[in-house]
Design a protein around this motif. Structure first.
Motif, PDB file in Angstrom:
ATOM      1  N   ALA A 187       0.913  -1.092   0.041  1.00  0.00           N
ATOM      2  CA  ALA A 187       0.054   0.003  -0.042  1.00  0.00           C
ATOM      3  C   ALA A 187       0.915   1.202   0.106  1.00  0.00           C
ATOM      4  N   PRO A 188       0.401   2.456  -0.850  1.00  0.00           N
ATOM      5  CA  PRO A 188       1.304   3.626  -0.713  1.00  0.00           C
ATOM      6  C   PRO A 188       1.685   4.115   0.458  1.00  0.00           C
ATOM      7  N   TYR A 189       0.565   4.122   1.411  1.00  0.00           N
ATOM      8  CA  TYR A 189       0.739   4.751   2.824  1.00  0.00           C
ATOM      9  C   TYR A 189       0.854   3.766   3.949  1.00  0.00           C
ATOM     10  N   ALA A 190       1.974   2.855   3.423  1.00  0.00           N
ATOM     11  CA  ALA A 190       2.074   1.747   4.516  1.00  0.00           C
ATOM     12  C   ALA A 190       3.595   1.466   4.683  1.00  0.00           C
ATOM     13  N   THR A 191       3.999   1.375   5.797  1.00  0.00           N
ATOM     14  CA  THR A 191       5.427   0.978   6.037  1.00  0.00           C
ATOM     15  C   THR A 191       5.568  -0.622   6.109  1.00  0.00           C
ATOM     16  N   VAL A 192       6.650  -0.996   5.447  1.00  0.00           N
ATOM     17  CA  VAL A 192       6.698  -2.467   5.263  1.00  0.00           C
ATOM     18  C   VAL A 192       8.132  -2.840   6.164  1.00  0.00           C
ATOM     19  N   GLU A 193       7.570  -3.643   6.948  1.00  0.00           N
ATOM     20  CA  GLU A 193       8.541  -4.525   7.843  1.00  0.00           C
ATOM     21  C   GLU A 193       8.787  -5.950   7.678  1.00  0.00           C
ATOM     22  N   THR A 194      10.393  -6.165   7.742  1.00  0.00           N
ATOM     23  CA  THR A 194      10.525  -7.815   7.286  1.00  0.00           C
ATOM     24  C   THR A 194      10.454  -8.328   8.797  1.00  0.00           C
ATOM     25  N   VAL A 195       9.913  -9.645   8.765  1.00  0.00           N
ATOM     26  CA  VAL A 195       9.674 -10.409   9.817  1.00  0.00           C
ATOM     27  C   VAL A 195       9.855 -11.809   9.396  1.00  0.00           C
ATOM     28  N   ARG A 196      11.016 -12.370  10.423  1.00  0.00           N
ATOM     29  CA  ARG A 196      11.134 -13.824   9.872  1.00  0.00           C
ATOM     30  C   ARG A 196      11.122 -14.773  11.148  1.00  0.00           C
ATOM     31  N   GLN A 197      10.456 -15.868  10.926  1.00  0.00           N
ATOM     32  CA  GLN A 197       9.946 -16.780  11.930  1.00  0.00           C
ATOM     33  C   GLN A 197      10.070 -18.064  11.635  1.00  0.00           C
TER      34      GLN A 197
END
Length: 778
Positions: free
Chosen positions: A343-353
């Protein structure tokens, strides 16, 4: 013969094999357009070189030896290819297990794999083997038999097959096809015989000229045929360049899931009753974790809400008024999953599980949304919902690693954000027919008081959190009747209390009625690392906003809050408006009543007094009516006992179904004989909901009303159970058991009792003595 003769001979000996290698390798180029990376193209090219080289080397051997030798070489190259693919894709398991699985499932997995296809053992096996066999056939025909043009047929068919498998999932293979034609033309341009192999050598001049004439005529005829075919077929072939071929994947069924995986929402209540059951273990890494001011990722009071992580199990987008479903089309996928635009106004965070499965069953794989890479397990994926499954099912001890791109919307923009509309989101805006009027009124009330989309969503969230109680022992169910009972049922009768299943489903339905695109998500609120137990399972709703993506809401109440009664803030409007004019007064009779006869008149007449005669007649009539009613009630009970407890299990289940249809007819909702069991069950659901709504309204108005029998929720479940059993009897008559017959009798009794209890007192009395069921045909 000159210095150039060895070069010419070498050219003649190598040009056809090289041409065949190029033509077969081009099929790998065509197919490789839907594969990730270039491994598939290199493996197919290796198969082309190997198959043609084996035929060239064994050209002096007897023809019956060539095929076995080439097949042995093909087996060796296939083993090498499978090992390379398994290593690169990090496929778990031993080589024998991986190879056997690839051999069993090569074709369906190739045709159901997600685009781009990752080169894994099961997706490269078929192309490699097909390329080798095409090279073997082409070499034997073109080199040993000298039929070069006929030898081109296997590579051409392999090329066509590659184009068909790719289908509309890539741009037209114009370059590779042109290269195929050029390579074939070059191969045909070189004479296939040496100078000393002229067929007219050794003949006398007359015979030599005759043979040459016949060869010239044959060559001219062949050339004319080729030119004619090119003229006829050329325009048709050229017209197909811009056309999109049919996707062969439409003919292959993708991986399927069971009911519990299609609707995991019904598992919430079961998990709530076994809170300590350990479903899986999780260890989370966040390489680019945001600062501590990031919003909580779970419901209030949960592990995720206290700085943990929300793990998603499934996304349910489809609702038919009875069941929420995932509605996914799963495609076999490799380690790398297709990435959608954030989404244009969303922050993307990498999560590894790293997740280790415990008691969690089914096929759904838990993961932080949205998964981008999975290693350690072969998976299938639905990009539309972001739901992962393991087609082989979950087993205790299964360990896999998921890397996800979690989106965090900018909460500062929510207040002014709009929601999308149109065909693209019609699926998550659909409201099925049959929504209870009370739900529509509540959604309208909340929407009228809040104009902006986020304000409407927040109002629904606040309404549910303030008016309802979260309990662990509430029965499962999210059909319209279940939601109506949860939202408006009497508090002292089991209403206004539920698990997160009812909270999330109610939010999603009310949101759609208010014009919001919604869906339900089932997952877990877990700590960063450690065990995830059944108590951590819950459902939450999400709303789609333009530019922000899917935003989660948590309508669950705070643990210590006392819910406010629904009646304080929501009063259903009366069904009929009050009269606008005063009713006409009742006129008194003008005639005087007859004077009572003197006490001595009757005695003087010498007959029986009139009151004694009237009383005796009335008493006798009452006795006759009472006796008739008792007889009717006894006959009705005998008919019910005979239906439910006599005969084999199939007959008893059919008798229970007749009890249900008779109950509907007694309630004024007869069903046609041509309706299916599912359609009758729908009528039964609506009939009970309407009856319960009427009884609730009457009770609130002080006019009395029936109780709930075993409760409307149990009655709705009973209808579904009975419909399932009668379908089983219809399609598998000999499979019914005594236990199922007992369950059918209990279901029919539960539903009939609930429908009868929702009626007024007099109607309940008439229900038991109505003679209809004794004479109605079945």
């Amino acid at each position: 013969m000159g210095r150039g003769t060895p070069v010419v001979r070498l050219l003649r000996a190598t040009v056809v094999p090289v041409t065949l290698v190029v033509m077969i390798a081009l099929a790998g180029v065509v197919l490789g357009r839907v594969y990730a990376g270039s491994l598939l193209t290199m493996l197919v090219a290796g198969a082309a070189v190997g198959s043609v080289a084996v035929s060239v080397v064994t050209r002096r051997l007897p023809s019956w030896l060539v095929a076995p030798v080439s097949v042995l070489a093909m087996f060796g190259w296939t083993v090498v290819s499978l090992r390379v693919a398994a290593t690169q894709a990090q496929v778990p398991g031993g080589f024998v297990e991986v190879a056997g699985d690839a051999a069993r499932n090569a074709i369906p997995r190739l045709l159901t794999a997600m685009i781009p296809v990752e080169p894994t053992p099961d997706t490269i096996l078929l192309p490699v083997v097909a390329a080798w066999l095409a090279g073997l056939a082409a070499s034997e025909v073109a080199l040993r038999a000298g039929r070069v043009l006929l030898g081109y047929l296997p590579p051409v068919l392999l090329h066509v097959g590659a184009v068909y498998v790719v289908g509309p999932n890539a741009e037209p293979a114009i370059g590779a096809t042109v290269a195929l034609v050029v390579a074939a033309a070059l191969g045909l341009a070189v004479p296939s015989r040496a100078a000393g192999d002229d067929p007219v050598d050794g003949l006398d001049p007359t015979a030599r000229s005759g043979v040459r004439a016949r060869l010239a005529v044959a060559s001219a005829a062949g050339t004319a045929v080729v030119v004619a075919l090119a003229a006829l077929l050329g325009p048709a072939v050229a017209a197909l360049v811009d056309s999109r071929p049919v996707d062969p994947r439409r003919y292959v069924e993708p991986p399927q899931v069971e009911t519990l995986d299609e609707n995991p929402l019904i598992r919430i209540s079961g998990w709530a009753l076994n809170p300590e059951q350990q479903l899986f273990q999780v260890a989370t890494e966040r390489p680019d974790a945001p600062d501590s001011t990031a919003p909580a990722d779970g419901p209030p009071g949960s592990a995720a809400g206290g700085g943990g992580v929300r793990i998603r199990l499934a996304v349910l987008s489809d609702y038919d008024g009875v069941t929420w479903r995932v509605g996914a089309t799963y495609r076999n996928a490799g380690r790398i999953l297709p990435a959608a635009e954030p989404a244009p106004y969303a922050t993307v965070e990498t999560v590894r599980q790293e997740i280790t499965v415990g008691d969690l069953s089914g096929r759904l794989l838990p993961a932080v949304p949205t998964p981008r890479e999975v290693s350690g397990a072969r998976v299938a994926y639905d990009p539309g919902t972001g739901t992962l499954i393991r087609p082989d099912g979950l087993v205790p001890g299964l360990r896999y690693t998921v890397t996800s791109a979690r989106e965090r919307p900018d909460v500062n923009l929510l207040a002014t954000a709009s929601t999308p509309a149109g065909d693209a989101v019609a699926r998550v805006l659909h409201v099925p027919d049959g929504a209870p009027e009370q739900l529509r009124r509540l959604a309208t009330q909340l929407a009228e008081e809040n104009g902006a989309p986020y304000a409407r969503a927040a109002a629904i969230e606040q309404w549910l959190a303030e008016h309802y109680r979260l309990v662990a022992d509430a029965p499962s169910g999210h059909a319209y009747p279940n939601l109506a009972f949860f939202l408006f049922g009497p508090r002292n009768g089991g209403g206004q209390r539920g698990t997160s299943e009812q909270f999330a489903a109610s939010f999603a339905v009310l949101g759609r009625l208010a014009g919001l695109p919604t869906r339900v998500v089932v997952g877990f609120a877990a700590a960063e690392s450690g065990p995830v137990r059944a108590a951590d399972a819950y459902a939450w709703p999400e709303v789609l906003f333009d530019g922000l993506g899917w935003v989660a809401f948590d309508p669950l109440p705070r643990p210590d809050d006392e819910p406010r009664p629904v009646e304080e803030d929501f009063r259903p409007k009366p069904e009929d408006p009050p009269p606008s004019e005063q009713p006409e007064p009742t006129l008194e009779p003008t005639a005087s009543p007859p004077a009572p006869a003197a006490a001595g008149d009757a005695a003087d007449s010498g007959g029986v007094p009139v009151p004694v005669l009237a009383g005796g007649a009335a008493g006798g009539l009452l006795l006759l009516v009472g006796a008739a009613l008792v007889v009717l009630a006894g006959l009705r009970r005998a008919r019910t006992r005979a239906r439910l407890h006599r005969g084999d299990p199939a007959q008893r289940i059919a008798g229970a179904w007749r009890e249900l249809t008779d109950a509907l007819r007694l309630a004024g909702r007869p069903v046609a004989a041509d309706l299916s069991a599912s359609e009758v069950a729908t009528v039964a659901h609506h009939a009970l909901t309407e009856a319960f709504d009427r009884s609730t309204t009457t009770a609130e108005a002080g006019g009395g009303g029936g109780g709930g029998g075993d409760g409307p929720v149990a009655a709705h479940r009973a209808v579904d159970d009975l419909a399932r059993l009668i379908n089983q009897v219809g399609f598998a008559p000999g499979a019914a058991t005594v236990e199922q017959a007992g369950a059918a009798a209990e279901a029919a009794t539960t539903y009939s009792g609930a429908l009868r209890a929702a009626r007024s007192r007099w109607r309940r009395v008439l229900w038991s003595v109505h003679p209809g069921p004794l004479r109605w045909p079945h």
